[in-house]
Design an enzyme around this catalytic site. Structure first.
Site, short mmCIF file in Angstrom:
data_model
loop_
_atom_site.label_atom_id
_atom_site.label_comp_id
_atom_site.label_asym_id
_atom_site.label_seq_id
_atom_site.Cartn_x
_atom_site.Cartn_y
_atom_site.Cartn_z
N GLY A 1 -6.42 0.89 -0.51
CA GLY A 1 -4.97 0.80 -0.64
C GLY A 1 -4.46 -0.63 -0.68
O GLY A 1 -3.38 -0.89 -1.20
N ARG A 2 -5.22 -1.56 -0.12
CA ARG A 2 -4.83 -2.97 -0.22
C ARG A 2 -6.06 -3.86 -0.39
O ARG A 2 -6.08 -5.00 0.07
CB ARG A 2 -4.00 -3.40 0.99
CG ARG A 2 -4.67 -3.26 2.34
CD ARG A 2 -3.80 -3.90 3.41
NE ARG A 2 -4.32 -3.65 4.75
CZ ARG A 2 -3.86 -4.25 5.85
NH1 ARG A 2 -2.90 -5.14 5.76
NH2 ARG A 2 -4.36 -3.96 7.03
N LYS B 1 -8.45 -8.74 0.00
CA LYS B 1 -7.67 -7.84 0.85
C LYS B 1 -6.26 -8.40 0.95
O LYS B 1 -6.07 -9.54 1.40
CB LYS B 1 -8.29 -7.73 2.24
CG LYS B 1 -7.53 -6.75 3.13
CD LYS B 1 -8.25 -6.51 4.44
CE LYS B 1 -7.50 -5.50 5.30
NZ LYS B 1 -8.20 -5.23 6.58
N GLY C 1 0.28 -2.67 -0.35
CA GLY C 1 -1.00 -3.26 -0.71
C GLY C 1 -1.15 -4.71 -0.31
O GLY C 1 -2.13 -5.36 -0.69
N ARG D 1 -18.45 3.45 1.92
CA ARG D 1 -18.31 3.94 3.28
C ARG D 1 -18.52 5.45 3.30
O ARG D 1 -18.60 6.09 2.25
CB ARG D 1 -16.99 3.52 3.89
CG ARG D 1 -15.73 3.98 3.25
CD ARG D 1 -15.01 3.10 2.28
NE ARG D 1 -14.97 1.67 2.34
CZ ARG D 1 -14.13 0.91 3.01
NH1 ARG D 1 -13.24 1.44 3.82
NH2 ARG D 1 -14.14 -0.39 2.87
N ASP E 1 -13.61 6.66 7.02
CA ASP E 1 -13.41 5.75 5.90
C ASP E 1 -13.61 4.30 6.30
O ASP E 1 -13.59 3.40 5.45
CB ASP E 1 -12.00 5.94 5.30
CG ASP E 1 -10.90 5.72 6.31
OD1 ASP E 1 -10.85 6.47 7.30
OD2 ASP E 1 -10.08 4.79 6.12
N ASN E 2 -13.83 4.05 7.61
CA ASN E 2 -14.11 2.70 8.10
C ASN E 2 -15.56 2.55 8.55
O ASN E 2 -15.87 1.63 9.31
CB ASN E 2 -13.18 2.35 9.26
CG ASN E 2 -11.73 2.21 8.83
OD1 ASN E 2 -11.45 1.95 7.67
ND2 ASN E 2 -10.81 2.39 9.76
N ASP F 1 -13.78 -3.39 7.99
CA ASP F 1 -12.36 -3.13 8.22
C ASP F 1 -11.90 -3.54 9.61
O ASP F 1 -11.76 -2.72 10.52
CB ASP F 1 -12.03 -1.65 7.96
CG ASP F 1 -12.17 -1.29 6.49
OD1 ASP F 1 -12.05 -2.20 5.65
OD2 ASP F 1 -12.42 -0.11 6.18
#
Length: 538
Positions: free
Chosen positions: A119-120, A139, A152, A216, A287-288, A297
């Protein structure tokens, strides 16, 4: 699909060139989102979407990691070029490169969240040097199809924390993604730091993150959730080929099971290191979780100040404390269970998958015990060690005790003088006056037992001290230290960023000139925003 290997040569002036051995594979060998519009959407049967970084108004480079420059075959002169600045702030796309954002899903705080994605974060390209390949990712470089309702972008506050921590973790010996550069964008970004309705504008920033891969657990979960076994298999096959080549060319259920075993072991190793240095990730959503077993992350993370199994740095997690320090091993297992579910269509052997998860439990207990032995300077294995360690951990909870200082100073303990034990570790107690009565008795009893145990080792006090100091860091990136750098940077003073960066390159060395950083969290930082609890905006 087109594959290429090229050397991009960027002219800086008539006499200097910056060479990058760009060798993109991810965005050439895996299925791409056919839609090129940069709008929020659900993406199907694709591992990524092409997207360009957002140009910034007045980029300014604040810091660059010399080690990562070297890993990319770059040097200091390269880092001072206009091309470097523009490339790693999103203001220039190198020739023949195709930036992209990755598609993935994930469980957030135990609940399936569906499609998430970068997302970013925007991946620029892959660079190969000395037979290692690195993905370079910005990032905070603008929105992507996966940004949902966000912009973002990133702010200086969170970017400093990510930049410093990525490199600090590497030098601690913890598996981690890396960071190349930290830069200001020159733009203002609106953020609500504590999600309490008090939004304010902050300095925008971009971090260049570097890793062999940013895949991931959620990268595989998204396809399993959509019952897209074809794309799932394509991605797993690619992952094995590029990152687990020892598994060989065969692609059978047994190969996929071995792949899962290796991911499980790497995850275990990573979390053992977290526990060793007192690091709390704060957001162990699937997701991390890196498929390579790397810390990834850096959001609301923190190091234990007070040794407390129940501590979490994340305000969002303050009620249920799912991601507390003492629960990180269990969450690693829970996340691996979700990955097992995602890989099931390729393996189709529930007992075999359960066997890997059971092995994680057993192996974690063994590795954790061995890790704690190393922190205590015990080289041999004796059955009673487990009880000695459990009793130590109970004592550490009796009163507020700084984990880093306790274990570092414990190396000065002399096995022939157990009565001096409390004096050796006294600086670790936040309220020394509380160490009285029953607490003193419990500590004295423990030091007597510790003394007897150390006499069963064949090494001298001096040799033990050296070994203990190699696993118990003297310096870690305490939250208040990062916050001091952030506060100074907000006043356009960036010297402390470099001071901490240099300090944390040698976390196990004495560095007497930096002794001021070997100290308990100051009282002013106990409840200060950014020093105790942090939000995902941090």
């Amino acid at each position: 699909m087109v594959k290429w290997k090229l050397h991009v040569t960027i002219e800086k002036n008539k006499h200097e060139h910056m060479k990058l051995n760009i060798k993109d594979k991810f965005n050439n060998e895996l299925p791409a989102d056919p839609i090129l519009e940069n709008r929020r959407r659900q993406v199907s049967k694709a591992c990524f979407s092409f997207v360009s970084p957002k140009s910034t108004s007045n980029p300014e480079l604040l810091h660059v990691s010399p080690e990562m420059l070297n890993n990319l075959a770059l040097n200091e002169a390269d880092s001072k070029s206009e091309t470097f600045l523009k490339t790693f702030t999103g203001n220039r796309i190198l020739p023949n490169t195709k930036p992209y954002a990755m598609c993935y899903g994930g469980h957030q705080f135990g609940n399936w969240a569906g499609q998430l994605g970068d997302g970013r974060a925007i991946n620029l390209f892959e660079v190969e040097h000395h037979s290692k390949r690195w993905t370079l990712q910005l990032k905070g470089a603008g929105e992507t199809p996966y940004s949902r309702t966000a912009d973002g972008l990133a702010v200086l506050r969170s970017s400093i924390r990510e930049y410093l921590c990525s490199e600090a973790m590497y030098h601690l010996g913890v598996p981690t993604t890396r960071a190349l550069s930290l830069a200001l964008t020159g733009d203002q970004v609106l953020r609500d730091v504590m999600y309490n309705g008090n939004a304010a504008y902050e300095k925008g920033a971009v971090v260049t993150r570097v890793s062999p891969s940013f895949l991931r657990f959620g990268s595989y979960q998204i396809f399993a959730a959509k019952q897209d076994d074809t794309t799932l298999k394509t991605l797993v096959d690619y992952t094995i080929k590029e990152h687990f080549p020892d598994l060989g060319p065969a692609r059978t259920p047994d190969t996929y099971l071995e792949f899962f075993k290796m991911v499980s072991q790497r995850t275990l190793d990573m979390i053992i290191h977290w526990q060793r240095v007192g690091f709390v990730h704060g957001v162990m959503n699937t997701d991390n979780m890196s498929i390579l077993g790397l810390t990834i992350d850096y959001g609301p993370y923190g190091w234990l100040e007070d040794f407390d199994f129940g501590w979490t740095p994340n305000t969002t997690d303050s009620q249920h404390k799912r991601y507390r320090y003492g629960n990180q091993p269990n969450i690693g297992l829970w996340n691996l269970m979700q990955l097992a579910n995602a890989l099931y269509p390729l393996i189709k052997d529930i007992p075999a998958l359960e066997g890997v998860l059971e092995a994680y439990k057993t192996n974690f207990d063994i590795a954790s015990l061995q890790m704690m032995r190393s922190k205590l300077g015990m080289q041999t294995e004796i059955a009673e060690d487990k009880v000695l360690i459990q009793d130590l951990e109970e004592n550490l909870h009796l009163t507020e005790t700084d984990m880093t200082i306790f274990f570092r100073n414990l190396s000065d303990f002399k096995k022939d003088t157990p009565s001096n034990g409390l004096k050796v570790v006294n600086d670790a107690f936040y309220k020394a006056a509380e160490v009285s009565g029953v607490i003193i008795q419990k500590w004295e009893t423990w030091f007597e037992r510790y003394s007897v145990r150390l006499k069963q080792e064949s090494i001298s006090d001096e040799e033990r001290k050296e070994k203990m100091n190699a696993v118990n860091p003297k310096y870690v990136l305490r939250n208040y230290m990062a916050q001091l750098a952030i506060d100074a940077a907000n006043d356009s003073n960036y010297k402390l960023i470099d001071e901490l960066f240099q300090l944390l390159k040698q976390p196990y060395s004495e560095q007497p000139e930096h002794q001021k950083w070997f100290a308990k969290r100051p009282d002013w930082a106990r409840h200060k925003v950014g020093c105790s609890m942090l939000s995902c905006s941090s």
